[in-house]
Write a protein that holds these residues in place. Sequence first.
Motif, short mmCIF file in Angstrom:
data_model
loop_
_atom_site.label_atom_id
_atom_site.label_comp_id
_atom_site.label_asym_id
_atom_site.label_seq_id
_atom_site.Cartn_x
_atom_site.Cartn_y
_atom_site.Cartn_z
N UNK A 9 17.02 34.24 21.41
CA UNK A 9 17.16 34.27 19.96
C UNK A 9 18.39 33.49 19.50
N UNK A 10 19.48 33.61 20.26
CA UNK A 10 20.71 32.91 19.90
C UNK A 10 20.60 31.41 20.12
N UNK A 11 19.74 31.00 21.04
CA UNK A 11 19.50 29.57 21.23
C UNK A 11 18.64 29.00 20.10
N UNK A 12 17.78 29.85 19.54
CA UNK A 12 16.84 29.40 18.53
C UNK A 12 17.47 29.29 17.13
N UNK A 13 18.39 30.20 16.80
CA UNK A 13 18.93 30.24 15.44
C UNK A 13 19.65 28.95 15.05
N UNK A 14 20.55 28.36 15.86
CA UNK A 14 21.21 27.13 15.43
C UNK A 14 20.22 25.99 15.15
N UNK A 15 19.19 25.90 15.98
CA UNK A 15 18.16 24.88 15.75
C UNK A 15 17.44 25.13 14.43
N UNK A 16 17.09 26.39 14.18
CA UNK A 16 16.39 26.73 12.94
C UNK A 16 17.29 26.48 11.73
N UNK A 17 18.57 26.84 11.84
CA UNK A 17 19.50 26.67 10.74
C UNK A 17 19.67 25.19 10.38
N UNK A 18 19.77 24.35 11.41
CA UNK A 18 19.91 22.91 11.17
C UNK A 18 18.62 22.33 10.59
N UNK A 19 17.48 22.81 11.08
CA UNK A 19 16.19 22.29 10.61
C UNK A 19 15.94 22.66 9.16
N UNK A 20 16.27 23.91 8.79
CA UNK A 20 16.00 24.41 7.44
C UNK A 20 17.21 24.27 6.51
N UNK A 21 18.29 23.70 7.02
CA UNK A 21 19.50 23.46 6.20
C UNK A 21 20.01 24.75 5.56
N UNK A 22 20.25 25.75 6.40
CA UNK A 22 20.79 27.01 5.89
C UNK A 22 22.18 26.80 5.29
N UNK A 23 22.52 27.65 4.35
CA UNK A 23 23.86 27.63 3.76
C UNK A 23 24.88 28.00 4.85
N UNK A 24 25.83 27.13 5.10
CA UNK A 24 26.79 27.34 6.17
C UNK A 24 27.77 28.48 5.88
N UNK A 25 27.78 28.95 4.65
CA UNK A 25 28.67 30.07 4.31
C UNK A 25 28.05 31.42 4.64
N UNK A 26 26.79 31.44 5.06
CA UNK A 26 26.08 32.70 5.27
C UNK A 26 26.04 33.15 6.72
N UNK A 27 26.95 32.67 7.53
CA UNK A 27 26.93 33.00 8.95
C UNK A 27 27.02 34.48 9.22
N UNK A 28 27.89 35.18 8.48
CA UNK A 28 28.06 36.62 8.74
C UNK A 28 26.78 37.38 8.42
N UNK A 29 26.08 36.98 7.38
CA UNK A 29 24.80 37.62 7.05
C UNK A 29 23.81 37.42 8.20
N UNK A 30 23.79 36.20 8.75
CA UNK A 30 22.85 35.91 9.83
C UNK A 30 23.21 36.62 11.13
#
Length: 359
Positions: A288-309
């Motif tokens: 799961x931890x390998x997948x999240x950074x890829x998903x975040x970059x692909x979907x352009x997640x807000x970089x300020x929301x790391x703690x929520x994630x």
Amino acid sequence: MPSDARPGALAGVDRRGDAQRHGRLPGVQLGRAVAALAVFYFHTHLALIYFDKSQLVTWKFLADHGADGVDLFFAISGFIVCYVSTAPGYTPLSFLAKRFFRIYPLNALATLVMIVLFSRSIGGPSQEIELGRILRSLLIVPQATPMNSVGWTLEYEVIFYLVSAVLIPLGGVRLLLVWCVAAAWVGRAIEPQPPIIARFADGHYADFAAGVFAYMMIARLSPRWSSSLGLLALAAGAYVFGPRLTVWATPMACCLAVAGLALLPAAPRLLVKLGDVSYGLYVWHWPAFMFLPWLAAWRHFDKANGEIWRWIMLVVVIAIASASWILLERPINRWAARWLARRSKNGVIAGAASSDVTA
């Protein structure tokens, strides 16, 4: 896991009602939950590499010490191996068969998931897929980098189970303790060493020794709040102040903690349930931890929301672990229990059904 532990001595010192006493120990399940959550938190920085570090609210203690959850896992394994060895009808073959069905199927599934992630360059570059590495990961044999990186701990577990199955029938838990202590000292003396050597002789065997000694400390005791809380308080003190005195402070703290947890008369049901799925939580958090950074970059997640994630991932991984427990692990464990019981009746594996498959 079996039903909650009943009152009475932990070991088979008094054989009256001994079969009933070898149920689930709620405190040990609590310990498993704590260990899994600690390791989860320790690794969250890997899942959050896409996000702005300045926006994270990191609990520094867990970020620095969460890896010690592995030490607690090993100590619990040392305790449980001794605990199940006193169950009526225990045999080395039945013990190893139960360990196989408990560990290998879920590890194989997680390994296959990691292969998919690597093949799509999600968990790492595609060239990391290599047949020998895949086979070693599926078989859980010593290697430098298993497909699912947390699998290195399973390699220690498998070797420890094999050694236990040989030594306990020969000399009981005392011989197992001697071997673990010797393996820890030798391992520390010859570091660094290749994986094939490290899995047999390494400082981590001090953790297994801690669990074995914890069992020897309390085998004749009954669950009691005063004893449990006193030992847990000593464990906390040893963990915080012990490193100033000795390099073996963490195993010492784990010994006291496991002894205290085993004597705990009860634990919150939610945390006991979390202990049930702790193996899945441990195994699944890495993919799961390998997948999240890829998903975040692909979907352009807000970089300020790391703690929520960070906390979203905790919920997601617990959900995945719970699903794998309900749909895969528990059905396999139950099937294995029935299969071993039939083999026992046929005289193939004596005592196969005498204790829980998931202990």
